[in-house]
Design an enzyme around this catalytic site. Structure first.
Site, PDB file in Angstrom:
ATOM      1  CG  HIS A 200      -0.973  -6.712   5.188  1.00 53.40           C
ATOM      2  ND1 HIS A 200      -0.117  -7.298   4.354  1.00 53.40           N
ATOM      3  CD2 HIS A 200      -0.489  -6.138   6.001  1.00 53.40           C
ATOM      4  CE1 HIS A 200       0.871  -7.219   5.098  1.00 53.40           C
ATOM      5  NE2 HIS A 200       0.820  -6.357   5.859  1.00 53.40           N
TER       6      HIS A 200
ATOM      7  N   GLY B  24       0.732  -1.292  -0.042  1.00 55.46           N
ATOM      8  CA  GLY B  24       0.371  -0.032  -0.383  1.00 55.46           C
ATOM      9  C   GLY B  24       0.673   0.994   0.053  1.00 55.46           C
ATOM     10  CB  SER B  25       2.193   3.175   2.884  1.00 55.71           C
ATOM     11  OG  SER B  25       3.165   2.070   3.566  1.00 55.71           O
TER      12      SER B  25
ATOM     13  CD  GLU C 251      -1.652   3.781   2.062  1.00 55.50           C
ATOM     14  OE1 GLU C 251      -1.444   3.522   3.300  1.00 55.50           O
ATOM     15  OE2 GLU C 251      -2.157   2.648   1.757  1.00 55.50           O
TER      16      GLU C 251
ATOM     17  CB  CYS D  52       2.164  -7.597   9.290  1.00 60.40           C
ATOM     18  SG  CYS D  52       0.730  -6.208  10.212  1.00 60.40           S
TER      19      CYS D  52
ATOM     20  CG  HIS E 226       9.175  -4.042  10.111  1.00 58.38           C
ATOM     21  ND1 HIS E 226       8.106  -4.832   9.179  1.00 58.38           N
ATOM     22  CD2 HIS E 226       8.225  -2.272  10.665  1.00 58.38           C
ATOM     23  CE1 HIS E 226       6.483  -4.490   9.439  1.00 58.38           C
ATOM     24  NE2 HIS E 226       6.871  -2.767  10.265  1.00 58.38           N
TER      25      HIS E 226
ATOM     26  CD  GLU F 229      -2.587  -5.486  18.244  1.00 58.97           C
ATOM     27  OE1 GLU F 229      -3.638  -4.321  18.055  1.00 58.97           O
ATOM     28  OE2 GLU F 229      -1.998  -5.006  16.875  1.00 58.97           O
TER      29      GLU F 229
END
Length: 769
Positions: free
Chosen positions: A654, A444-445, A496, A656, A707, A618
């Site tokens: 998506h 996306g970004s 984005e 993660c 990351h 989460e």
């Protein structure tokens, strides 16, 4: 009765994210290691001074971290994988390499980071230690001792905070090529803790807070009860030190009966999320042990109902009249709360300000409770003001929107179901989209460069008009799409550039949200997020992304551009959520708003729509008994958000950093056409889930970790992609990164994606042959 007031931990970043600036300055070479250490020392001193100014009896130390407290604990115990020991003689650079990887071709260093996972059911990420068969443990860092001495020298009553050995090993993983379980190494790890505790005792510490958050999980008693007994029996041999056994994020439940018998001097109870433990705790915790009552919510931002919590505290003190003292504390570390409400004065309206409490204000709430038990009259004014604020929120007409609640209540089964089964949709979508085998995309970004951030800041300050700002965004979007097209990507994204954050952006366009000025919380490393606040019923007053999506698609006449949305569960999980109705109801309201946007995007000609749900794992409760209810409503709200489209429209989602095995059945139930999913940092553990559960729809396991600043080679990604092809049919397999590229720089993004496309092209050629 005298009550000790304390907290379990305090936010690290500082009131203006000073730590973020220090750490990122160190990474870029603009801040020396000494300047990093000195700036961090000043930040710690400022935080202790703030806590003491409200009258806390004792401040926590050792809760500060450059990157992550689990990484700190592993580093201190010498759990440093061999690949990092070549870096900086296993010093500060090695520590950061474990957190974010390090690639320096000039000196021949190229190491990926450790795996990253969510910290229980929070939006904080921790680095997963790796324990090898031949693991050697040693006291590699005395950070917590040094920080205790700092606080003591400044005159503060301080309590060191240490992640306990059982939780450290339980949260670790077996190193690649090894076979023993981390917990098998407990006996060899314990001498390191004993040495550390001996140093703390010698430095003058009276109490040590030993965090064992795994006690809030379902544990195999046959494994964990002996492990805890062994560890704490050894700790009891350290002369002159008292231990506060600390767990949080939920109830101790069945673990309480044996945890209460451990040779510790106090036990902390999370009485916000684990309030059901109280009666059992009062019965089971021996009279000679301190009870630390976690009565102030460390994970949300609403003012506590102090009268209600005071009644609970009074119940505890009444039952413990002749017992050891009672402490009043936060439910968990305040790491998960923003720093202070003070910057919000003049930004938020007075009514909303009166409803909120950030870390600084929570410290004050704790001291008010402690004072009120001793002498209620001494804090009568504060209690009266708190009661008025609590009542104001309960009675506010801003909270409820009858039309929203009525729409949600009127839904039937058809609102949760696509027009046709996946195999029918897949055939239609292949005919419509005409994508190649192994299609490539991103999540996306794209990089939020200094120029993008500067333009946004100028627009907010009025230095750029709306027209000028929108023109700037159009230029950035067009450049981004043109580059993706030239690079050979198959399904494009607009980048984005108009979004600061994937949740904040949508909250700004929805009713029922408010936004803070500096309500930052740490997500991982130096990355901070500013969660929106959901205070009332949620609705969508207007389209949020349609104009941008239409423009982006116009820049790419030959390839589809994804409409990019954030899913209802993730918006819920990554916001501070109202606590006056079930979370499932709030999620349903968000889902209706996203559904309207999805339908409008389709009507505008957008053929691929991604509804991200990186937070769905989460949100899974910590106890398995609670799984079913959560997974039912979380799947329902995703389907509610995405099932209003035709068969031709391809729905992506998506996920993660998660353990997916526990929720893979639920992932299948989402009925998305394509899922992209984190894979590269977790040693392809996804393959195990695929082997066990199977997956019939299309899937794009991430080929590289975004990351980390390192650039993966073609060979590295090709090896991952080859492994995936053994488990996933070629016609269902996508090639993509792990996650969005917002935090990366353009040079590394271009090189990485060029390599990724090369992997997909080579795979097509090999498959055709």
């Amino acid at each position: 009765m005298s009550i000790k007031s304390t907290i379990l931990g305090f936010p690290r970043m500082g009131s203006d994210r000073q730590l973020k600036k220090l750490v990122e300055g160190f990474w870029s070479g603009k801040v020396t290691e000494q300047e990093l250490a000195e700036g961090s020392k000043q930040l710690r001193a400022d935080h202790w001074a703030l806590q003491a100014s409200y009258g806390l009896s004792e401040v926590p130390v050792g809760d500060f971290s450059y990157y992550d407290h689990v990484l700190d604990a592993a580093f201190a115990a010498g759990i440093i994988p061999e690949r990092y020991q070549q870096v900086d003689n296993a010093g500060t650079q090695a520590y950061f390499a474990m957190g974010r990887g390090l690639q320096n071709k000039s000196i021949g260093i190229d190491v990926p980071s450790l795996e990253m996972k969510k910290w229980f059911d929070t939006n904080y990420h921790y680095m997963v230690p790796e324990v090898a068969d031949n693991q050697v443990f040693s006291l590699h860092s005395t950070k917590v001792v040094d920080e205790f001495k700092e606080a003591k020298a400044l005159g503060y009553a301080a309590r060191p905070v240490v992640l306990g050995p059982v939780s450290l090993l339980a949260l670790s993983k077996t190193a690649k090529g090894s076979s023993t379980k981390p917990l098998d190494h407990l006996a060899r790890l314990l001498p390191v803790y004993v040495e550390l505790f001996g140093q703390l005792a010698a430095a003058g510490a009276e109490w040590v807070q030993v965090d064992e958050p795994v006690l809030s999980l379902d544990l195999d008693v046959a494994v964990y009860q002996p492990a805890f007994a062994q560890a704490y029996a050894e700790f009891a041999q350290v002369s002159g030190l008292k231990y506060l056994l600390t767990s949080y994020f939920g109830r101790l439940g069945d673990n309480l009966s044996w945890a209460a018998t451990l040779p510790v001097h106090g036990i902390h109870l999370d009485l916000v999320r684990g309030a059901a433990d109280l009666d059992s705790a009062l019965e089971l915790i021996p009279a000679d042990k301190v009870i630390s009552a976690g009565l102030i919510n460390g994970r949300n931002i609403w003012k506590a109902n102090l009268d209600k919590q005071l009644a609970t505290l009074a119940t505890i003190t009444s039952a413990r009249q002749s017992a050891a003292p009672v402490w009043v504390s936060s439910s968990c570390s305040l790491l998960h709360s923003p720093h202070s409400l003070k910057p919000e004065v003049g930004h938020l309206d007075e009514e909303t300000l009166g409803w909120l409490s950030f870390a600084e204000e929570k410290v004050e709430e704790i001291t008010i409770l402690a004072a009120a038990i001793a002498d209620r009259d001494s804090v009568a004014e504060q209690l009266q003001r708190n009661a008025a604020n609590v009542l104001s929120r309960q009675q506010s007409e801003r909270i409820t929107r009858p039309a929203v609640q009525q729409r949600l209540a009127a839904l039937d089964e058809s609102s949760y179901t696509r027009q046709a089964a996946f195999n029918v949709r897949q055939a239609v979508q292949r005919d419509t989209l005409k994508l190649p085998l192994f299609p490539t995309t991103t999540i996306g970004s794209f990089p939020q460069t200094a120029e993008v951030r500067k333009a946004r800041a100028q627009f907010r300050k009025g230095a750029l008009s709306q027209e000028e700002y929108l023109q700037f965004l159009d230029v950035e979007t067009r450049k981004c799409i043109e580059w993706q097209d030239e690079a050979g990507l198959d399904v494009l994204v607009h980048g984005e550039f108009e979004r600061t954050d994937m949740v904040e952006f949508f909250g700004e366009h929805l009713e029922g949200f408010v936004f803070t000025k500096r309500g930052w919380v740490q997500s991982y490393g130096s990355r901070c997020v500013k969660p929106p606040v959901i205070f009332g019923d949620v609705s969508r007053p207007h389209a949020m992304t349609v104009d941008v999506a239409k423009f982006a698609q116009s820049c790419s006449p030959n390839k589809p551009v994804k409409g990019m949305l954030t899913g209802p569960v993730t918006i819920l999980q990554w916001s501070f959520v109202r606590d006056d109705q079930p979370r499932s109801q709030t999620a349903g309201q968000i889902a209706l708003a996203i559904r309207d946007e999805v339908v409008d995007l389709e009507a505008a000609g957008i053929r691929v729509i991604q509804v991200d749900e990186p937070a769905i794992r989460e949100g899974l409760p910590l106890r398995k008994a609670d799984y079913e209810a959560y997974l039912k409503w979380s799947v329902d709200v995703f389907r509610l958000a995405t099932t209003g489209v035709r068969n031709e429209t391809q729905i992506h989602t998506h996920f993660c950093y998660s353990d997916f095995n526990e929720i893979f059945t639920a992932i299948k139930s989402l009925d998305a056409d394509v899922i992209t999913i984190e894979n590269s940092k977790s040693d392809l553990k996804l393959l195990g889930a695929l082997e066990v559960h199977g997956y019939a729809a299309e899937i794009g396991p991430g080929l590289y970790d975004i990351h980390s600043p390192r650039v993966p080679s073609v060979e590295e990604m090709a090896a991952r992609f080859a492994a995936l092809q053994k488990y996933i049919p070629a016609e269902n397999l996508w090639a993509n990164p792990d996650c969005g590229l917002k935090t990366r720089g353009w040079p590394e993004v271009k090189e990485s994606l060029t390599n990724l496309v090369a992997v997909a092209v080579a795979a097509r050629q090999a498959h055709a042959a």
